[in-house]
Scaffold this motif. Structure first.
Motif, short mmCIF file in Angstrom:
data_model
loop_
_atom_site.label_atom_id
_atom_site.label_comp_id
_atom_site.label_asym_id
_atom_site.label_seq_id
_atom_site.Cartn_x
_atom_site.Cartn_y
_atom_site.Cartn_z
N ARG A 1 1.37 3.52 -3.67
CA ARG A 1 2.74 4.03 -3.70
C ARG A 1 3.01 4.92 -4.92
O ARG A 1 4.00 5.65 -4.95
CB ARG A 1 3.73 2.88 -3.59
CG ARG A 1 3.76 2.31 -2.17
CD ARG A 1 4.72 1.15 -2.00
NE ARG A 1 4.71 0.65 -0.63
CZ ARG A 1 5.51 1.09 0.34
NH1 ARG A 1 6.39 2.06 0.09
NH2 ARG A 1 5.44 0.56 1.56
N ARG A 2 2.13 4.88 -5.89
CA ARG A 2 2.23 5.89 -6.95
C ARG A 2 1.82 7.27 -6.44
O ARG A 2 2.26 8.30 -6.94
CB ARG A 2 1.35 5.49 -8.14
CG ARG A 2 1.94 4.38 -9.00
CD ARG A 2 1.23 4.25 -10.33
NE ARG A 2 -0.11 3.71 -10.19
CZ ARG A 2 -0.39 2.41 -10.24
NH1 ARG A 2 0.58 1.52 -10.40
NH2 ARG A 2 -1.63 1.99 -10.12
N ILE A 3 0.98 7.29 -5.41
CA ILE A 3 0.54 8.55 -4.79
C ILE A 3 1.46 8.94 -3.65
O ILE A 3 1.86 10.10 -3.50
CB ILE A 3 -0.91 8.40 -4.28
CG1 ILE A 3 -1.86 8.07 -5.43
CG2 ILE A 3 -1.36 9.66 -3.55
CD1 ILE A 3 -3.23 7.60 -4.99
N ALA A 4 1.82 7.96 -2.81
CA ALA A 4 2.69 8.17 -1.65
C ALA A 4 3.85 7.17 -1.76
O ALA A 4 3.76 6.06 -1.25
CB ALA A 4 1.92 7.97 -0.35
N PRO A 5 4.93 7.54 -2.48
CA PRO A 5 6.00 6.58 -2.79
C PRO A 5 6.61 5.88 -1.58
O PRO A 5 7.01 4.71 -1.67
CB PRO A 5 7.04 7.45 -3.51
CG PRO A 5 6.24 8.55 -4.13
CD PRO A 5 5.16 8.85 -3.14
N ALA A 6 6.70 6.54 -0.45
CA ALA A 6 7.27 5.93 0.75
C ALA A 6 6.24 5.12 1.53
O ALA A 6 6.57 4.51 2.54
CB ALA A 6 7.87 7.00 1.66
N GLY A 7 5.00 5.12 1.07
CA GLY A 7 3.92 4.44 1.78
C GLY A 7 3.16 5.39 2.68
O GLY A 7 3.65 6.44 3.08
N VAL A 8 1.94 5.01 3.02
CA VAL A 8 1.11 5.83 3.91
C VAL A 8 1.52 5.59 5.36
O VAL A 8 2.14 4.58 5.69
CB VAL A 8 -0.39 5.52 3.73
CG1 VAL A 8 -0.89 5.99 2.37
CG2 VAL A 8 -0.67 4.03 3.91
N ASP A 9 1.16 6.54 6.21
CA ASP A 9 1.47 6.39 7.63
C ASP A 9 0.65 5.28 8.28
O ASP A 9 1.10 4.65 9.24
CB ASP A 9 1.23 7.71 8.37
CG ASP A 9 2.17 8.81 7.92
OD1 ASP A 9 3.38 8.53 7.82
OD2 ASP A 9 1.70 9.93 7.67
N GLY A 10 -0.55 5.07 7.76
CA GLY A 10 -1.40 4.03 8.34
C GLY A 10 -2.52 3.64 7.41
O GLY A 10 -2.83 4.33 6.44
N VAL A 11 -3.14 2.49 7.70
CA VAL A 11 -4.28 2.03 6.94
C VAL A 11 -5.39 1.67 7.90
O VAL A 11 -5.16 1.04 8.94
CB VAL A 11 -3.94 0.82 6.04
CG1 VAL A 11 -3.34 -0.33 6.83
CG2 VAL A 11 -5.17 0.33 5.27
N VAL A 12 -6.61 2.09 7.58
CA VAL A 12 -7.82 1.59 8.23
C VAL A 12 -8.41 0.58 7.26
O VAL A 12 -8.98 0.93 6.22
CB VAL A 12 -8.82 2.73 8.52
CG1 VAL A 12 -10.13 2.15 9.03
CG2 VAL A 12 -8.24 3.71 9.52
N ASP A 13 -8.25 -0.69 7.59
CA ASP A 13 -8.57 -1.77 6.65
C ASP A 13 -10.00 -2.25 6.84
O ASP A 13 -10.26 -3.36 7.32
CB ASP A 13 -7.56 -2.90 6.84
CG ASP A 13 -7.61 -3.92 5.72
OD1 ASP A 13 -8.28 -3.65 4.69
OD2 ASP A 13 -6.98 -4.99 5.85
N ALA A 14 -10.95 -1.42 6.43
CA ALA A 14 -12.36 -1.75 6.60
C ALA A 14 -12.80 -2.90 5.70
O ALA A 14 -13.77 -3.59 6.00
CB ALA A 14 -13.23 -0.53 6.34
N ALA A 15 -12.07 -3.12 4.59
CA ALA A 15 -12.41 -4.23 3.68
C ALA A 15 -11.67 -5.50 4.06
O ALA A 15 -11.84 -6.53 3.41
CB ALA A 15 -12.07 -3.85 2.25
N VAL A 16 -10.87 -5.44 5.12
CA VAL A 16 -10.07 -6.58 5.60
C VAL A 16 -9.25 -7.15 4.44
O VAL A 16 -9.28 -8.34 4.14
CB VAL A 16 -10.96 -7.66 6.26
CG1 VAL A 16 -10.11 -8.60 7.10
CG2 VAL A 16 -12.03 -7.04 7.14
N ALA A 17 -8.50 -6.26 3.77
CA ALA A 17 -7.63 -6.67 2.67
C ALA A 17 -6.37 -7.37 3.17
O ALA A 17 -5.67 -8.02 2.41
CB ALA A 17 -7.26 -5.46 1.82
N GLY A 18 -6.04 -7.20 4.45
CA GLY A 18 -4.92 -7.91 5.05
C GLY A 18 -3.57 -7.45 4.57
O GLY A 18 -3.29 -6.26 4.48
N ILE A 19 -2.73 -8.41 4.20
CA ILE A 19 -1.36 -8.10 3.84
C ILE A 19 -1.28 -7.20 2.61
O ILE A 19 -0.35 -6.40 2.46
CB ILE A 19 -0.54 -9.40 3.63
CG1 ILE A 19 0.96 -9.09 3.60
CG2 ILE A 19 -0.99 -10.13 2.38
CD1 ILE A 19 1.49 -8.57 4.91
N GLY A 20 -2.28 -7.29 1.73
CA GLY A 20 -2.31 -6.41 0.56
C GLY A 20 -2.39 -4.95 0.94
O GLY A 20 -1.78 -4.09 0.30
#
Length: 307
Positions: free
Chosen positions: A203-222
Motif C-alpha cells: 500500500r506504500r506503492i498502491a495506496p488503494a490496494g492492488v486489483d488482485g494477488v496471485v498468492d504463489a507463496a500461500v500467504a493467505g490473509i496477509g
C-alpha cells in the motif's frame, strides 16, 4: 521399462525405481518416449503422503511420480491425431495414476499433450508445463491492471511475473532479498522483501490496494490485505482457503491441463516471452538426490530427470 513410484510415502526416501511393462495407449491416448521430466513440489507432496493426509487423493498401493514431460510420440491409440516421431510436451495432471512421467515411457490423454516448442531442446521443454499452466490460469483469473505476486522467485511465481507483464499488468513482486535481481529480470516493476509487512509495503506503492494477488507463496490473509475492496485473491492449492473479506473474490486454482493454453505457453516459450530455467539434470536412477535437493528448498530453476 524403468519408472519412479512411491509406495511407503515417507518423503524423498519413498522414491523407488522399478522395472515394469511399457504401457500401451488406449483410444484418444498417446505414448511418449520420455526425453526429460521435471521434478515439482507436488511430487514431494505425493511421496511424503501430504496429499493423502489433506484428502486430495485416496490412499493406494502405488503412486506414479512426475507431471511435466517432453519427448517424442512413440505410439498412438485410435482417434489420436499426433504422428509418431513428433516432439511433444505434456502434463500428467491426475493424482491417482500408478505410472506417470518419471519413467522411460508414459501414456497421456491426447488432450494433455501438444507439439514441443521449435528450436528449444527437449530438456528445457520439460520445465514449463505444470508451473506455467498454473501461473497462466492464475494470472488470467486476476482482473485489473495491478497485481501482487507472492513467491515471485519460485516456479509458479516466476512464470506469473513474466505472464503478468506480457498481459501489460503492473507487477509488485514479493520474494526473498537474495532473489530481487532475478525477480526484476523476470519483469517485476516493484520488489518487496517477503519479510516485510506485506500489506503495508504494497500500500506504500498502491495506496488503494492492488486489483488482485496471485498468492504463489500461500500467504493467505496477509496477501489479501494488500488487495483493494472488490478485488481478486487467486489462492493456489495449499494451506487454508482465505475468507471473502471486503467484497474480495477468492478463486482457488489447482492445475488442470487445457491443451489450448499449453499450446499458448509453448508459443510464448518460442518467442522468449517466458523462460526455461534449469538448475540441474539427474539420471533417472539418481532421482532420490533430486527429490532431496528440492525438499531442502532454495532451488532456482528446475531439476530435471533424463532417463
Amino acid at each position: 521399462m524403468r519408472a519412479l513410484v512411491a509406495r511407503r510415502l515417507n518423503g524423498p526416501e519413498a522414491v523407488e525405481l522399478i522395472e515394469t511393462a511399457v504401457p500401451e495407449p488406449a483410444a484418444g491416448q498417446v505414448r511418449i518416449k520420455v526425453a526429460a521430466a521435471a521434478v515439482n513440489p507436488v511430487d514431494l507432496a505425493i511421496s511424503s503422503g501430504a496429499l493423502v493426509e489433506v484428502g486430495l487423493t485416496a490412499p493406494r498401493e502405488q503412486f506414479g511420480l512426475g507431471w511435466d514431460v517432453a519427448g517424442t510420440v512413440d505410439a498412438v491409440g485410435p482417434g489420436c491425431q499426433l504422428q509418431i516421431g513428433t516432439p511433444v510436451v505434456g502434463v500428467a495432471d491426475r493424482l491417482a495414476q500408478s505410472l506417470k512421467t518419471h519413467a522411460e515411457y508414459v501414456v497421456l490423454d491426447a488432450g494433455t499433450v501438444t507439439e514441443a516448442p521449435h528450436g528449444v531442446e527437449l530438456e528445457r521443454a520439460a520445465t514449463y508445463g505444470l508451473n506455467g499452466l498454473t501461473a497462466l490460469q492464475a494470472v488470467k483469473a486476476v482482473r485489473g491492471e495491478t497485481v501482487l505476486i507472492t513467491g515471485a522467485a519460485g516456479g509458479v511465481g516466476g512464470y506469473a511475473v513474466e505472464l503478468a507483464k506480457h498481459f501489460n499488468k503492473t507487477v509488485i513482486a514479493s520474494a526473498a532479498p537474495a532473489d530481487e535481481d532475478l525477480v526484476r529480470r523476470l519483469g517485476a516493476d516493484h520488489f518487496i522483501d517477503r519479510n516485510d509487512d506485506l500489506a503495508a509495503a504494497v500500500r506504500r506503492i498502491a495506496p488503494a490496494g492492488v486489483d488482485g494477488v496471485v498468492d504463489a507463496a500461500v500467504a493467505g490473509i496477509g496477501a489479501q490485505e494488500a488487495v483493494r475492496n472488490g478485488g481478486r485473491h487467486v489462492h493456489l492449492q495449499g494451506g487454508p482457503r482465505p475468507p471473502h473479506l471486503r467484497g474480495i473474490t477468492v478463486e482457488q486454482v489447482f492445475i488442470h491441463v487445457n491443451q489450448e493454453q499449453l499450446a499458448e505457453l509453448t508459443q510464448l516459450v518460442e518467442k522468449n516471452v517466458i523462460s526455461t530455467r534449469i538448475a540441474d539434470t539427474y539420471e533417472l536412477g539418481d532421482a532420490q538426490q533430486a527429490y532431496k535437493r528440492l525438499a531442502e528448498g532454495g532451488v532456482r530453476g528446475r531439476l530435471v530427470l533424463a532417463p
